[in-house]
Enzyme design. Structure first.
Site: not given
Ligand code: AKB
Length: 323
Positions: A9, A12-13, A35-36, A143, A147
């Site tokens: 990845g 990415g940023q 990366d993909i 998300y 996590k």
């Molecule tokens: C997001 O905003 O999804 C990310 C994070 C805080 O993990 N920057």
């Protein structure tokens, strides 16, 4: 000499900056970026680059074997805003990508794993200020759920199989070298671009939304420090709280107006407001400080002035090239 490193990845940023820093430290050919999609980013293609979808376990195996990889940084993930729009894809990528890499370590094909967690593991019932390392964790974003589950699996793989996995709960990351994509904290990068380009910004979070943030330079230093620390110093194998600074859109506006007095902001909160409202305002990272001597260097004022200065220089250089 240590073996080779694979960054998954990498476009990415975080990836672009991490690959640059790792190559500077260990040598360009020691760090394989992947990366993909193929890329034209000069920082990535100035050394080994592979097209890799982390969900393709055979390809992952092949690349690890081909380059004799010993360490993997797994950065491929869908962030909070994108995950809300595509929950199944987010769960698939964020969880199965992690399993594929943890299994490489379990099967002794690699020695060490870095996997980023996030402040998104916390939820509305978590104490908001100075959020402790150990506290109520009931995330309500797709998300955040992925996590938190990932953190539990990291700890499990460490305890059951001895996997050397290390992780940080990143706050919003702010940098001028690469752009974020799909996060709730992305406004805090975009605001600087728009301030310079247009003198105004429409913010998708409300004026007083306080979130934990960190300058990218600090985040890269933290990532490399936790990976370099002796294994016995890494006491937490789920993920460490990590703090930089905390600010609201209104705070950033004031700092930007000190340098661009005509800068104006308007507020139009969208679905990301609910995600931001469920996250902490500030983080207690004393465990990271104690265990592996972590210390952030950027406060909000320094972060804002660095962003304005460096973005102006970058935009000026780009405009000279395109002329
Ligand atoms: C997001 O905003 O999804 C990310 C994070 C805080 O993990 N920057």
């Amino acid at each position: 000499m240590q073996g080779k490193t694979l960054v998954i990845g990498a476009s990415g940023q975080i990836g672009i900056e991490l690959v640059t820093a790792l190559r500077k430290k260990h040598g360009t050919h020691q760090v394989v970026a992947s990366d993909i999609r193929a890329t034209e980013v000069p920082e990535l293609i100035d050394g080994p680059f592979e097209v890799l979808n982390v969900l393709n376990v055979d390809e992952l195996d092949r690349i690890v074997h081909k380059h004799q990889i010993t360490e993997v940084y797994l950065l491929a993930a869908l962030l909070s805003a994108t995950s809300e729009k595509n929950p199944e894809r987010a769960w698939d990528l964020n969880m199965n990508g992690l399993f594929h890499v943890l299994d490489l370590a379990k099967n002794k094909k690699i020695q060490k794993v870095f996997w980023p967690s996030s402040i998104a593991v916390f939820g509305p019932s978590t104490p908001k200020q100075n959020t402790p390392q150990y506290t109520v964790m009931e995330p309500n974003s797709v998300y955040g759920i992925s996590k938190l589950a990932g953190e539990r699996w990291c700890e499990y793989y460490h305890q059951k199989y001895g996997v050397d996995v290390r992780s940080l709960r990143y706050p919003g990351l702010i940098g001028y070298k690469s752009d974020p994509g799909g996060g709730t904290t992305d406004y805090a990068v975009d605001i600087f671009h728009q301030a310079i380009d247009k003198g105004s910004y429409e913010c998708f979070l409300s004026a007083e939304t306080m979130l934990p943030m960190m300058m990218m330079e600090d985040a890269i230093r933290a990532t490399m420090s936790i990976m370099e620390a002796p294994a016995e110093q890494i006491k937490i194998r789920s993920s460490y709280n990590l703090a930089g600074c905390s600010f609201t859109p209104a705070d950033l506006t004031k700092l930007i107006q000190q340098e661009i007095p005509e800068f104006s902001i308007s507020y139009k909160p969208d679905f990301r407001q609910q995600i931001a409202d469920s996250w902490p305002g500030s983080i207690d990272d004393s465990a990271a400080r104690k265990d592996w001597n972590w210390q952030a260097e950027y406060d909000t004022t320094r972060l804002a002035s660095t962003m304005l200065r460096e973005l102006r220089l970058k935009k000026k250089a780009e405009s000279l090239v395109t002329r």
